[in-house]
Motif scaffolding. Structure first.
Motif, PDB file in Angstrom:
ATOM      1  N   TYR A  52       0.835  -1.201   0.000  1.00 34.76           N
ATOM      2  CA  TYR A  52       0.000   0.000   0.000  1.00 34.76           C
ATOM      3  C   TYR A  52       0.866   1.245   0.000  1.00 34.76           C
ATOM      4  O   TYR A  52       1.922   1.266   0.635  1.00 34.76           O
ATOM      5  CB  TYR A  52      -0.866   0.045   1.261  1.00 34.76           C
ATOM      6  CG  TYR A  52      -1.802  -1.111   1.436  1.00 34.76           C
ATOM      7  CD1 TYR A  52      -1.402  -2.264   2.091  1.00 34.76           C
ATOM      8  CD2 TYR A  52      -3.115  -1.044   0.966  1.00 34.76           C
ATOM      9  CE1 TYR A  52      -2.267  -3.333   2.266  1.00 34.76           C
ATOM     10  CE2 TYR A  52      -3.993  -2.104   1.138  1.00 34.76           C
ATOM     11  CZ  TYR A  52      -3.560  -3.242   1.780  1.00 34.76           C
ATOM     12  OH  TYR A  52      -4.428  -4.294   1.957  1.00 34.76           O
ATOM     13  N   CYS A  53       0.396   2.276  -0.664  1.00 39.21           N
ATOM     14  CA  CYS A  53       1.027   3.564  -0.462  1.00 39.21           C
ATOM     15  C   CYS A  53       0.105   4.427   0.379  1.00 39.21           C
ATOM     16  O   CYS A  53      -1.112   4.207   0.424  1.00 39.21           O
ATOM     17  CB  CYS A  53       1.399   4.252  -1.767  1.00 39.21           C
ATOM     18  SG  CYS A  53       0.046   4.879  -2.727  1.00 39.21           S
ATOM     19  N   ALA A  54       0.710   5.370   1.054  1.00 37.20           N
ATOM     20  CA  ALA A  54      -0.020   6.248   1.944  1.00 37.20           C
ATOM     21  C   ALA A  54       0.613   7.631   1.880  1.00 37.20           C
ATOM     22  O   ALA A  54       1.772   7.768   1.474  1.00 37.20           O
ATOM     23  CB  ALA A  54       0.007   5.715   3.371  1.00 37.20           C
ATOM     24  N   ALA A  55      -0.133   8.621   2.308  1.00 38.08           N
ATOM     25  CA  ALA A  55       0.357   9.991   2.223  1.00 38.08           C
ATOM     26  C   ALA A  55      -0.217  10.842   3.333  1.00 38.08           C
ATOM     27  O   ALA A  55      -1.254  10.521   3.922  1.00 38.08           O
ATOM     28  CB  ALA A  55      -0.004  10.605   0.868  1.00 38.08           C
ATOM     29  N   VAL A  56       0.502  11.916   3.604  1.00 42.89           N
ATOM     30  CA  VAL A  56      -0.027  12.999   4.426  1.00 42.89           C
ATOM     31  C   VAL A  56       0.242  14.291   3.678  1.00 42.89           C
ATOM     32  O   VAL A  56       1.235  14.398   2.951  1.00 42.89           O
ATOM     33  CB  VAL A  56       0.612  13.051   5.833  1.00 42.89           C
ATOM     34  CG1 VAL A  56       0.140  11.879   6.676  1.00 42.89           C
ATOM     35  CG2 VAL A  56       2.122  13.087   5.756  1.00 42.89           C
ATOM     36  N   THR A  57      -0.620  15.253   3.845  1.00 36.90           N
ATOM     37  CA  THR A  57      -0.468  16.510   3.120  1.00 36.90           C
ATOM     38  C   THR A  57       0.096  17.629   3.985  1.00 36.90           C
ATOM     39  O   THR A  57       0.491  18.661   3.454  1.00 36.90           O
ATOM     40  CB  THR A  57      -1.813  16.957   2.537  1.00 36.90           C
ATOM     41  OG1 THR A  57      -2.771  17.052   3.604  1.00 36.90           O
ATOM     42  CG2 THR A  57      -2.318  15.948   1.507  1.00 36.90           C
ATOM     43  N   SER A  58       0.147  17.414   5.283  1.00 35.78           N
ATOM     44  CA  SER A  58       0.695  18.446   6.159  1.00 35.78           C
ATOM     45  C   SER A  58       2.041  17.984   6.704  1.00 35.78           C
ATOM     46  O   SER A  58       2.306  16.781   6.815  1.00 35.78           O
ATOM     47  CB  SER A  58      -0.270  18.736   7.307  1.00 35.78           C
ATOM     48  OG  SER A  58      -0.590  17.561   8.011  1.00 35.78           O
ATOM     49  N   SER A  59       2.888  18.923   7.028  1.00 34.92           N
ATOM     50  CA  SER A  59       4.244  18.595   7.462  1.00 34.92           C
ATOM     51  C   SER A  59       4.221  17.932   8.825  1.00 34.92           C
ATOM     52  O   SER A  59       3.311  18.126   9.625  1.00 34.92           O
ATOM     53  CB  SER A  59       5.096  19.858   7.509  1.00 34.92           C
ATOM     54  OG  SER A  59       4.549  20.784   8.418  1.00 34.92           O
ATOM     55  N   GLY A  60       5.238  17.126   9.068  1.00 36.23           N
ATOM     56  CA  GLY A  60       5.352  16.408  10.320  1.00 36.23           C
ATOM     57  C   GLY A  60       6.351  15.286  10.158  1.00 36.23           C
ATOM     58  O   GLY A  60       7.202  15.311   9.263  1.00 36.23           O
ATOM     59  N   LEU A  61       6.242  14.296  11.007  1.00 36.81           N
ATOM     60  CA  LEU A  61       7.150  13.164  10.953  1.00 36.81           C
ATOM     61  C   LEU A  61       6.895  12.359   9.684  1.00 36.81           C
ATOM     62  O   LEU A  61       5.740  12.058   9.354  1.00 36.81           O
ATOM     63  CB  LEU A  61       6.932  12.296  12.183  1.00 36.81           C
ATOM     64  CG  LEU A  61       7.960  11.209  12.466  1.00 36.81           C
ATOM     65  CD1 LEU A  61       9.325  11.822  12.745  1.00 36.81           C
ATOM     66  CD2 LEU A  61       7.501  10.359  13.649  1.00 36.81           C
ATOM     67  N   CYS A  62       7.968  12.029   8.990  1.00 35.76           N
ATOM     68  CA  CYS A  62       7.844  11.255   7.759  1.00 35.76           C
ATOM     69  C   CYS A  62       8.773  10.050   7.861  1.00 35.76           C
ATOM     70  O   CYS A  62       9.910  10.073   7.380  1.00 35.76           O
ATOM     71  CB  CYS A  62       8.186  12.106   6.545  1.00 35.76           C
ATOM     72  SG  CYS A  62       7.907  11.267   4.954  1.00 35.76           S
ATOM     73  N   THR A  63       8.282   9.025   8.515  1.00 35.59           N
ATOM     74  CA  THR A  63       9.039   7.789   8.688  1.00 35.59           C
ATOM     75  C   THR A  63       8.086   6.612   8.551  1.00 35.59           C
ATOM     76  O   THR A  63       6.864   6.801   8.633  1.00 35.59           O
ATOM     77  CB  THR A  63       9.698   7.715  10.078  1.00 35.59           C
ATOM     78  OG1 THR A  63       8.666   7.576  11.062  1.00 35.59           O
ATOM     79  CG2 THR A  63      10.526   8.950  10.377  1.00 35.59           C
ATOM     80  N   PRO A  64       8.613   5.404   8.359  1.00 34.46           N
ATOM     81  CA  PRO A  64       7.715   4.244   8.255  1.00 34.46           C
ATOM     82  C   PRO A  64       6.848   4.010   9.493  1.00 34.46           C
ATOM     83  O   PRO A  64       5.834   3.319   9.401  1.00 34.46           O
ATOM     84  CB  PRO A  64       8.693   3.078   8.047  1.00 34.46           C
ATOM     85  CG  PRO A  64       9.867   3.700   7.371  1.00 34.46           C
ATOM     86  CD  PRO A  64      10.002   5.047   8.019  1.00 34.46           C
ATOM     87  N   GLY A  65       7.224   4.597  10.607  1.00 28.66           N
ATOM     88  CA  GLY A  65       6.426   4.436  11.818  1.00 28.66           C
ATOM     89  C   GLY A  65       5.451   5.557  12.082  1.00 28.66           C
ATOM     90  O   GLY A  65       4.700   5.519  13.067  1.00 28.66           O
ATOM     91  N   ALA A  66       5.432   6.541  11.204  1.00 31.55           N
ATOM     92  CA  ALA A  66       4.553   7.693  11.415  1.00 31.55           C
ATOM     93  C   ALA A  66       3.106   7.346  11.076  1.00 31.55           C
ATOM     94  O   ALA A  66       2.809   6.296  10.508  1.00 31.55           O
ATOM     95  CB  ALA A  66       5.024   8.860  10.557  1.00 31.55           C
TER      96      ALA A  66
END
Length: 120
Positions: A91-105
């Motif tokens: 699966y791919c996933a996304a966030v549009t706002s800044s923050g933690l960007c790691t596989p555990g986020a």
């Protein structure tokens, strides 16, 4: 709302390679690849920010590479030296706002997934 569409899954023999693609319908801050193998929980594989910072879960460092094409709003997962234990729904996933960007986020937007099957 940004939509995500994965492609590129399929069946491959052990030792082979596949490249997964995830096309986003809009801008993102961070995108990631995750997988769920049969009987297992979902695992984070790799993430990438829109400016190219990458993070990998230790299990896949060296075999898998995440990359992006900003013009196409597409993120890729190049998977090499595939093993039968890599068989999973990816699966791919996304966030549009800044923050933690790691596989555990924590990710808020998810695609439908693409199946990868590695045969021995």
């Amino acid at each position: 709302q940004v939509r995500l569409a994965e492609s590129g899954g399929g069946s491959v023999q052990a030792g082979g390679s596949l490249r997964l693609s995830c096309a986003a319908s809009g801008n993102y801050y961070c995108m990631g690849w995750f997988r769920r193998a049969p009987g297992n929980e979902r695992e984070g594989v790799a993430t990438i920010t829109s400016n190219g910072n990458t993070n990998y879960a230790d299990s896949w460092k060296g075999r898998f590479t995440i990359s992006k094409d900003n013009a196409k709003k597409t993120v890729y997962l190049q998977m090499n030296s595939l093993k039968p234990e890599d068989t999973a729904m990816y699966y791919c996933a996304a966030v549009t706002s800044s923050g933690l960007c790691t596989p555990g986020a924590s990710f808020t937007l998810w695609g439908q997934g693409t199946q990868v099957t590695v045969t021995s």
